[in-house]
Motif scaffolding. Structure first.
Motif, PDB file in Angstrom:
ATOM      1  N   SER A 377      -1.050 -37.810  11.047  1.00 43.90           N
ATOM      2  CA  SER A 377      -0.499 -36.463  11.247  1.00 43.90           C
ATOM      3  C   SER A 377      -0.745 -36.004  12.678  1.00 43.90           C
ATOM      4  N   LEU A 378      -0.130 -34.880  12.981  1.00 37.33           N
ATOM      5  CA  LEU A 378      -0.356 -34.223  14.267  1.00 37.33           C
ATOM      6  C   LEU A 378      -1.255 -33.026  13.953  1.00 37.33           C
ATOM      7  N   ARG A 379      -2.413 -32.959  14.614  1.00 35.14           N
ATOM      8  CA  ARG A 379      -3.376 -31.914  14.234  1.00 35.14           C
ATOM      9  C   ARG A 379      -3.682 -30.990  15.406  1.00 35.14           C
ATOM     10  N   ALA A 380      -3.357 -29.708  15.226  1.00 29.48           N
ATOM     11  CA  ALA A 380      -3.749 -28.703  16.218  1.00 29.48           C
ATOM     12  C   ALA A 380      -4.957 -27.965  15.650  1.00 29.48           C
ATOM     13  N   SER A 381      -5.987 -27.789  16.467  1.00 29.12           N
ATOM     14  CA  SER A 381      -7.186 -27.111  15.965  1.00 29.12           C
ATOM     15  C   SER A 381      -7.674 -26.111  17.008  1.00 29.12           C
ATOM     16  N   ALA A 382      -7.811 -24.865  16.572  1.00 28.06           N
ATOM     17  CA  ALA A 382      -8.114 -23.767  17.501  1.00 28.06           C
ATOM     18  C   ALA A 382      -9.609 -23.477  17.562  1.00 28.06           C
ATOM     19  N   TYR A 383     -10.006 -22.828  18.657  1.00 29.29           N
ATOM     20  CA  TYR A 383     -11.398 -22.380  18.772  1.00 29.29           C
ATOM     21  C   TYR A 383     -11.396 -20.999  19.421  1.00 29.29           C
ATOM     22  N   MET A 384     -12.576 -20.523  19.700  1.00 32.36           N
ATOM     23  CA  MET A 384     -12.747 -19.128  20.150  1.00 32.36           C
ATOM     24  C   MET A 384     -11.953 -18.797  21.413  1.00 32.36           C
ATOM     25  N   TYR A 385     -11.771 -19.793  22.313  1.00 35.80           N
ATOM     26  CA  TYR A 385     -11.150 -19.508  23.616  1.00 35.80           C
ATOM     27  C   TYR A 385      -9.635 -19.657  23.610  1.00 35.80           C
ATOM     28  N   ASN A 386      -9.061 -20.100  22.497  1.00 37.13           N
ATOM     29  CA  ASN A 386      -7.596 -20.234  22.462  1.00 37.13           C
ATOM     30  C   ASN A 386      -6.935 -18.873  22.327  1.00 37.13           C
ATOM     31  N   THR A 387      -5.757 -18.781  22.925  1.00 37.92           N
ATOM     32  CA  THR A 387      -5.038 -17.505  22.912  1.00 37.92           C
ATOM     33  C   THR A 387      -3.826 -17.591  21.986  1.00 37.92           C
ATOM     34  N   GLU A 388      -3.245 -16.417  21.720  1.00 39.97           N
ATOM     35  CA  GLU A 388      -2.003 -16.412  20.938  1.00 39.97           C
ATOM     36  C   GLU A 388      -0.912 -17.157  21.713  1.00 39.97           C
ATOM     37  N   GLU A 389      -0.982 -17.092  23.049  1.00 38.08           N
ATOM     38  CA  GLU A 389       0.011 -17.821  23.871  1.00 38.08           C
ATOM     39  C   GLU A 389      -0.117 -19.332  23.631  1.00 38.08           C
ATOM     40  N   ASP A 390      -1.349 -19.821  23.499  1.00 36.42           N
ATOM     41  CA  ASP A 390      -1.543 -21.251  23.213  1.00 36.42           C
ATOM     42  C   ASP A 390      -0.816 -21.616  21.912  1.00 36.42           C
ATOM     43  N   ALA A 391      -1.028 -20.771  20.899  1.00 36.05           N
ATOM     44  CA  ALA A 391      -0.435 -21.072  19.587  1.00 36.05           C
ATOM     45  C   ALA A 391       1.087 -21.023  19.676  1.00 36.05           C
ATOM     46  N   ARG A 392       1.606 -20.032  20.412  1.00 41.31           N
ATOM     47  CA  ARG A 392       3.084 -19.913  20.531  1.00 41.31           C
ATOM     48  C   ARG A 392       3.654 -21.069  21.336  1.00 41.31           C
ATOM     49  N   LEU A 393       2.926 -21.478  22.373  1.00 36.77           N
ATOM     50  CA  LEU A 393       3.393 -22.592  23.197  1.00 36.77           C
ATOM     51  C   LEU A 393       3.471 -23.869  22.343  1.00 36.77           C
ATOM     52  N   PHE A 394       2.483 -24.049  21.491  1.00 39.52           N
ATOM     53  CA  PHE A 394       2.491 -25.194  20.572  1.00 39.52           C
ATOM     54  C   PHE A 394       3.753 -25.146  19.697  1.00 39.52           C
ATOM     55  N   VAL A 395       4.018 -23.974  19.127  1.00 36.78           N
ATOM     56  CA  VAL A 395       5.173 -23.830  18.226  1.00 36.78           C
ATOM     57  C   VAL A 395       6.482 -24.066  18.994  1.00 36.78           C
ATOM     58  N   ASP A 396       6.614 -23.399  20.148  1.00 35.95           N
ATOM     59  CA  ASP A 396       7.883 -23.500  20.887  1.00 35.95           C
ATOM     60  C   ASP A 396       8.134 -24.937  21.336  1.00 35.95           C
TER      61      ASP A 396
END
Ligand SMILES: Cc1ncc(COP(=O)(O)O)c(C=O)c1O
Length: 406
Positions: A377-396
């Protein structure tokens, strides 16, 4: 000040225009400046040997290592600092438990069906070499823990049940198990409980006393700490009975040509000249994590996971592993790519947008093998320093990749 404002500036790799959207935190976390400085301090200020030499360097190292052990004990709410053993990683810790306990042929060890190889292969090895009986408790269809199946497995094993060895939070999917309930049931059956906390200790408060567990293994490199460092906590009376898997210097109080007098824990398990920089720097990492509210960290990760989940769940050919609700998967969004090669997608994510994720089977081969998903699988895993922009960039970016290659 919110979490991101409080911590992002502390991480040198997140500064500047080229900073990645680092979403591979289930593998290893980034290091704050205080941890990097502490590594430098050891090598530039006191590059000596702890626990043996009494000169200034040696004394400084011994004191800082003792203080780091104390900090870790407080972090886990362990009753005593000498219940905390420094290891190379969680794998080393689990092996110390597996090969340190004394086994009888037929002793039953229960794991879940979603274990990292580090909490599966040691038990398979013991099955091959010493005749223990390793059994797997199947999860529910959506990968959540099946308490009923677990209770049945305990009852079936009866008085042969010796150990329940399970990951608190799975690295496959971020799903956690009800560890306090599991422990209560295991103890009622007279078994010990060894928790693989590699994916929980960095992200949530893990209190070894209130969980009432017997052993906890963890990865300090996933807790903002240095590479090559892990930890093992165990109840003192259990550690005191445990055979060391690495005997030699530091592990005895005295030896003759015919006899070794074993040292008390933790020294018995820390044979050979240790990773002193790693142990000392662990103190800086724990100071850093202790300054964070881990409930806020956990909520933040779920918020980011919700953005990732909502953004990709309807893309064609993609399927999230585990329950759809991100609150049940912490910061992990692990995606089966039915039509696309996950390694290539991971490379493209980094090349196109600086998004760093993990691809493959994440050392949970058994789960993928049983389901015929050879490419993982492809696994994205977030931590305290990740931003909403990081998550959106991943999605886009993944949306674009799917539209282009799909
Ligand atoms: C759940 C789990 N257990 C064990 C490990 C092994 O940890 P280490 O690399 O510290 O040995 C990992 C590493 O990813 C993990 O996620």
């Amino acid at each position: 000040m919110n979490l991101i404002q409080r911590c992002r500036d502390d991480f040198p790799t997140l500064q500047g225009e080229d900073a990645p959207a680092y979403l591979d935190n289930a593998c290893v976390t980034l290091k704050p400046q205080s941890v990097i400085d502490a590594i430098n301090d050891y090598y530039t200020l006191t590059p000596g040997c702890g626990g043996r030499s009494v000169h200034r360097y040696g004394t400084a190292v011994s004191k800082t290592v003792a203080s780091a052990r104390e900090k870790l004990a407080n972090f886990l709410n362990a009753p005593q600092a000498n219940e905390v053993v420094f290891t190379r990683n969680a794998t080393h810790s689990i092996n110390q438990i597996a090969h340190g306990l004394q086994w009888q042929k037929g002793d039953v060890v229960l794991t879940s069906d979603r274990e990292h190889n580090s909490n599966l292969v040691p038990w398979l090895q013991l099955e091959q070499e010493q005749g223990i009986d390793h059994r797997v408790v199947e999860s529910n269809e959506d990968n959540t823990f099946n308490l009923e199946a677990f209770e049945d497995a305990c009852a079936e094993a009866g008085d042969k049940l010796r150990l329940v060895a399970m990951s608190h939070v799975g690295n496959l999917d971020g799903v956690s198990i009800p560890i306090a309930e599991v422990t209560k049931i295991a103890h009622d059956h007279g078994a010990l409980v060894a928790v693989d906390g590699a994916q929980s200790t960095p992200h949530m408060k893990v209190d070894v006393q209130s969980l009432d567990i017997d052993f906890l293994s963890f990865s300090i490199h996933k807790m903002c700490g240095p590479s090559g460092m892990g930890g093992l906590w165990g109840r003192y009376e259990l550690l005191d009975e445990l055979r060391t898997i690495q005997s030699g210097g530091q592990t005895v109080t005295h030896s003759t040509y015919t006899e070794a007098n074993w040292a008390k824990p933790p020294a018995r398990f820390e044979g050979g000249l240790g990773n002193f920089s790693g142990m000392m720097v662990t103190g800086a990492a724990i100071d850093y994590l202790s300054g964070m509210n881990l409930d806020d960290v956990h909520d933040h990760e779920i918020r980011l996971n919700r953005i990732m989940t909502d953004g990709i769940k309807d893309l064609p050919g993609l399927e999230i592993i585990g329950p759809e609700d991100p609150a049940k998967r912490g910061g992990i969004c692990s995606i089966l790519m039915h039509d696309l090669p996950s390694h290539e997608v991971a490379l493209l994510l980094d090349e196109a947008a600086g998004v760093m994720v993990r691809s493959g089977q994440h050392c949970v081969h058994s789960w993928f093998d049983a389901r015929g998903h050879a490419q993982g699988s492809l696994r994205a895993s977030a931590y305290m320093y990740n931003t909403e922009e990081d998550a959106r960039l991943f999605v886009d970016t993944i949306t674009e990749i799917v539209e282009t290659l799909g």
